[in-house]
Design a protein around this motif. Structure first.
Motif, PDB file in Angstrom:
ATOM      1  N   PRO A  66       0.827  -1.216   0.000  1.00 55.17           N
ATOM      2  CA  PRO A  66       0.000   0.000   0.000  1.00 55.17           C
ATOM      3  C   PRO A  66       0.857   1.261   0.000  1.00 55.17           C
ATOM      4  CG  PRO A  66      -0.886  -1.617   1.529  1.00 55.17           C
ATOM      5  CD  PRO A  66       0.427  -2.161   1.061  1.00 55.17           C
ATOM      6  N   GLY A  67       0.526   2.172  -0.902  1.00 60.45           N
ATOM      7  CA  GLY A  67       1.273   3.420  -1.024  1.00 60.45           C
ATOM      8  C   GLY A  67       2.336   3.398  -2.098  1.00 60.45           C
ATOM      9  N   PHE A  68       2.636   2.222  -2.658  1.00 63.57           N
ATOM     10  CA  PHE A  68       3.624   2.111  -3.730  1.00 63.57           C
ATOM     11  C   PHE A  68       2.931   2.063  -5.089  1.00 63.57           C
ATOM     12  CE2 PHE A  68       6.336   0.994  -0.253  1.00 63.57           C
ATOM     13  CZ  PHE A  68       7.625   1.290  -0.682  1.00 63.57           C
ATOM     14  N   ASP A  69       3.599   2.653  -6.070  1.00 66.71           N
ATOM     15  CA  ASP A  69       3.121   2.635  -7.460  1.00 66.71           C
ATOM     16  C   ASP A  69       1.671   3.079  -7.578  1.00 66.71           C
ATOM     17  OD1 ASP A  69       5.625   1.688  -7.966  1.00 66.71           O
ATOM     18  OD2 ASP A  69       4.990  -0.103  -9.048  1.00 66.71           O
ATOM     19  N   GLY A  70       1.283   4.028  -6.747  1.00 64.16           N
ATOM     20  CA  GLY A  70      -0.070   4.588  -6.828  1.00 64.16           C
ATOM     21  C   GLY A  70      -1.137   3.807  -6.101  1.00 64.16           C
ATOM     22  N   ALA A  71      -0.780   2.685  -5.470  1.00 64.79           N
ATOM     23  CA  ALA A  71      -1.769   1.908  -4.716  1.00 64.79           C
ATOM     24  C   ALA A  71      -2.190   2.690  -3.473  1.00 64.79           C
ATOM     25  CB  ALA A  71      -1.189   0.563  -4.309  1.00 64.79           C
ATOM     26  N   PRO A  72      -3.452   2.620  -3.099  1.00 65.47           N
ATOM     27  CA  PRO A  72      -3.899   3.377  -1.919  1.00 65.47           C
ATOM     28  C   PRO A  72      -3.274   2.845  -0.636  1.00 65.47           C
ATOM     29  CG  PRO A  72      -5.630   1.884  -2.667  1.00 65.47           C
ATOM     30  CD  PRO A  72      -4.553   1.857  -3.711  1.00 65.47           C
TER      31      PRO A  72
END
Length: 272
Positions: A66-72
């Motif tokens: 979560p938080g990487f490559d645009g993931a929430p």
């Protein structure tokens, strides 16, 4: 042996806590067993090759933290421990057992925290590839804080072979912004000490499943002696140095890394 799956299926799994996880699946869950691949601070792309290769033998899941490559990234997911809990929930949701968790760099740190919290005994083995997470006894063996380096220096320290080092000057602005966002998320998960939890090393003696520690010998981020020290903390630890590789042995030396994992499965995991 089946052909490797080079184009995985991607979906979002919402955990019972409400946390959404983006996962890439290589193959199908046919027998309740799997390999869970946990990526480094560079994002999931460095796990694509090894995930595809392992899919010849087993169902492979490669999440995006979560938080990487645009993931929430929900507010409740803000540490390595939170990631570990989320991935254990994922194993529960998918009803998996005998899982081999493979983690690179910070992904290895997450894997170590997972196996220490595995109350449902979902994990059968762990593979750490140039993992971080413990504090080195000797200062010269400590993990380098990459926040103090420019991108070119990070590339030089990360890869033994110059051909694998990214040319940041040639990357488009959008990609550079994505890299910067990933690093910001990594810093959040790393917390106060960034590359380690002061208490993790002392807890590793509690791990009872077999652990393989794979290490690129020319890693300029996490030194070889750091890796050997990591391995020695496990009751059933096995060390596999990979020549001519840096922080990402699965990228620079995929064949040798797969051979080390295969030998570990055949001689240790199956025997156990």
């Amino acid at each position: 042996m089946s052909a490797p799956i080079t184009t995985p299926a991607t979906r979002t799994v919402v955990l019972p806590t409400g946390v959404p996880l983006t996962i890439a699946e290589y193959g199908d869950n046919t027998d309740g067993q799997a390999v869970l691949m946990l990526h480094s601070g560079t994002g999931p792309r460095t796990m694509a090759g090894i995930s595809a290769a392992l899919s010849q033998h087993v169902y492979v899941i490669t999440p995006t933290h979560p938080g990487f490559d645009g993931a929430p990234r929900p507010e409740g997911v803000a540490s390595v421990a939170d990631l570990a809990e989320a991935y254990l929930d994922l194993l529960d949701v998918l009803e998996l057992s005998g899982v081999m968790v493979v983690g690179n760099s910070v992904g290895g740190w997450v894997a170590a925290e997972m196996v220490l919290r595995d109350n449902h005994q979902r994990i059968g083995a762990v593979v750490l590839m140039n993992a971080v997470g413990i504090h080195a006894h000797v200062p010269k063996n400590q993990v380098v804080d990459t926040r103090t380096l420019n991108p070119a220096e990070v590339g030089m320290r990360s890869f033994a072979n110059a051909a694998f080092r990214p040319d940041f000057g040639a990357l488009p602005a959008e990609q550079l912004a994505g890299i910067a966002a990933n690093q910001k998320t990594l810093a959040l998960y790393g917390g106060e000490h960034f590359t380690y939890d002061p208490g993790l090393r002392g807890r590793l003696r509690r791990v009872t499943v077999p652990v393989l520690v794979v290490w690129g010998e020319k890693d300029g981020i996490a030194p070889l002696k750091y890796g050997r020290g990591y391995c020695e903390e496990f009751a059933d630890g096995h060390f596999a140095p990979i020549a001519d590789a840096g922080h990402f042995p699965q990228v620079e030396q995929l064949g040798a890394t797969l051979e080390a994992i295969g030998n570990f499965v055949d001689t240790v995991v199956k025997a156990a």
